[in-house]
Structure formats: structure tokens, C-alpha cells
Design an enzyme around this catalytic site. Sequence first.
Site, PDB file in Angstrom:
ATOM      1  N   CYS A   1     -38.578 -15.173 -27.499  1.00  0.00           N
ATOM      2  CA  CYS A   1     -38.059 -16.138 -26.533  1.00  0.00           C
ATOM      3  C   CYS A   1     -38.721 -17.498 -26.701  1.00  0.00           C
ATOM      4  O   CYS A   1     -38.135 -18.522 -26.399  1.00  0.00           O
ATOM      5  CB  CYS A   1     -38.280 -15.635 -25.120  1.00  0.00           C
ATOM      6  SG  CYS A   1     -37.841 -13.915 -24.958  1.00  0.00           S
TER       7      CYS A   1
ATOM      8  N   THR B   1     -20.143  -1.233 -12.968  1.00  0.00           N
ATOM      9  CA  THR B   1     -19.763  -0.037 -13.716  1.00  0.00           C
ATOM     10  C   THR B   1     -20.861   0.333 -14.711  1.00  0.00           C
ATOM     11  O   THR B   1     -21.358  -0.536 -15.434  1.00  0.00           O
ATOM     12  CB  THR B   1     -18.435  -0.281 -14.455  1.00  0.00           C
ATOM     13  OG1 THR B   1     -17.449  -0.612 -13.478  1.00  0.00           O
ATOM     14  CG2 THR B   1     -17.994   0.947 -15.240  1.00  0.00           C
TER      15      THR B   1
END
Length: 385
Positions: free
Chosen positions: A326, A238
Site C-alpha cells: 500500500c 450476499t
Amino acid sequence: MKQIYLDHNATSPVRKEVLEAMMPYFSDEYGNASSVHSKGQAALKAVEASREVIGHVIGTEPVDIVFTSGGTESDNFAIKGAALANLEKGRHVITSKTEHSAVLDTCKFLEEQLGFEVTYLPVDKYGVVDLDMFKDSIRKDTVLASIMFANNETGTIQPIKEIAKIAKKQGVYFHIDAVQALGKEHIDVEELGIDLCSFSGHKLNGPKGVGALYVKKGVKIIPYQNGGHHERKRRAGTLNVPGIVGFAKALEIAARDMQKVNKHLKKLTKKLLDGLQSDLKEVYLNGHPKSRLSNTLNISFRYIEGESMLLNFDLKGILASTGSACTSGSLEPSHVLTAMGVPPDISQGSIRFSFGYENTEEDVDYCLAEIPPIVKRLRDMSPLC
Ligand SMILES: *Cc1c(COP(=O)(O)O)cnc(C)c1O
């Protein structure tokens, strides 16, 4: 205490206009863009208008844009998708040593799980890939090359157009990670001659959790997620309607203001670098001196550690980073600076200041008042000095 946010390459604040554009799609216009009724169609209309805006900015037709959950997914989608769709050609991929972990770890996955061979190209001292080396690394079984437009740690910009030319001539698909460049540099995917291009919303004052992959017509790629028929069966799930609307709005504004903002940011980064270098010894710029994002300043302060600088800066309200979000947190030297040949005693003291349009000259004045005393104090305590 006031806070000066200089970590825009990690993420950036959502603009007020962007948030305003998104709000209706959380509340009144909450429809599923796949529903046939009028609420669904209203959501679909907003998605397609957003696709149109993004397509216009990057120089392609809206149908070539697939919405994703962000830069990481777009990189995974491009690399795994193109590799798996073209197995009959071979199992060789080319990338560079200074890529974002979303690209490097995806390449590792191909090596470990699917028996691919990956060439990790070296870079020069500015972080730039060598064109001849790139050309020489192409083999008969090379399926894909993936090189970033601009580096997230140093801002160094690669000669993308030249690399694309070589890749095209040799029949190799070419993917670029343009997450840091979008909204900061002019990007025209057709002019660049690339096949696949990753984008993310939250690096350009848009929302987190939304991005896109440009897929040139005719490029063979397998869908990243299976399920419904969303995104012409290329990416099931969706659609994140508010996110997509916000992403497009943020890009529209960034593209509109790009020249003005870049001029402003160049001035700020130059002022900070010049000021620090005139007040402190052994302060080095990492990355290309010219071919670099206007907002990014990666600086090494010799003899001290980035992490301790960051903590001390934070106490004064200056928010920066030691490199990519990260890898910071680990005390490993940055893989980007290491690949550029920066020795560990210099790379360990590196700080990335990444500016945004809302930063001011006063912010830089504040940094120039607060940073040198911190650096001097840490150096006094350093056994390396
Ligand atoms: C931030 C970043 C990504 C990851 O994007 P997300 O939307 O945070 O997943 C990928 N590549 C580069 C160069 C980035 O800076």
C-alpha cells in the site's frame, strides 16, 4: 525466464486444492446462501461447513465468525463498529505506530469525522509495543485498543496475550489484526483472550476478496453494512460462497502443514540472510530477530534505494517488495521502520522478502547468486557510498 515470487505478504498464489474446492460454487452450486430452495441450501451448507472449519482452527464457535470482503473490511468493521457502539463510554482508542494502513487510516477517520482521540503507541527497535506504556495509555474513556499480531513489513510478533490481559483488566475491548499471522502462527482467540480479530483469505494461499472478523460473544459492535439479514444482521450482503469455501480450505491446509512449513521457511530465510551478510557489507535485518514470522525477511542494504533494487531484482525474475504494497510506490520511508528508529539512510534501502511454502532452497541459491552483484553495482553508482 524463471520467476521467484518472494512477495507472499502482499498476496499469495491460490493452491490447486483450494481452487478445486471453489470451482463447483461458481458453476453447478451457484445458489444464494439466503435462498430457501435446495440450491440455496446447498450453498448455505458449504458456507456453514467453512465457518465450522475456521472456528475450529481459531478456537471458537462458528457463530462468532462474520464473513467479510477481506482484511481491510474486517479492520474497518472492528474499529468503527466497536467505537460507534460504545460512544457512551467515551471516544478514545489506542493503537500502535506500526499498524497496517487499514487500521491507521480507520483510526484517523475516527479522529477527523467523529471527534475521537487516538493514542499511537511507539515501538522499540524491534517493532514491539511496550506493555507498561500500553497500560499507562488506558483512560477512563478508552473504548478499544487495536494492535496487530504480526507486522506485514517486518514479521515482528507482538505480545498479544499480555496486552489482552491488561486490556481485559481495564475493561477495554481488544482487537487484533491477525491477517499476516493466520495460517503461519498458532492462533486461539479464546486462549489469547481477545475480543475482535481480523483475517483475510489471500495471504494464506486462499482467494482475494474474502476474509472474516471474529466477534466474541457479548461484544457490542454495530453492523458494518446495512441491508439484508446476512451473518446474523452483523454484515449485510450476499455471501461470497466460492470465496468462503476457498478461504476455509486454504486455512485447513495451512493449519495442517504449519509446523513443517515454518521449519522449511525458517531455513530459507536464514540461508538468505546469512548468505547476503557474508557476501555484502552493511546489510541489516529489520524486525525482531526471534519473535518474527518464519516467512518474512526485511533487510536494509545501506547506501542504495529500495526502489532501484526492486526494479533490478525484477529484471532477474526476483519479485520482492520495499514494504507494504500500500505504501510502496511512494518514496516515503516506511512508517514501520521509521517508528522502529531506523534512520532514513538505512530504511530507504530496505527490501521485504516474504516467502511461501512453495519456495525452495534453489530459489535462495538463485537469489544469492543474483542479488550481491546488483547491490554492488548500485553501490558503485551511489553518491552516498
Ligand atoms: C494485507 C493486510 C491487510 C488487508 O487485507 P486485505 O484482505 O488485502 O484487505 C490488513 N492487515 C494486514 C496486516 C495485512 O497484511
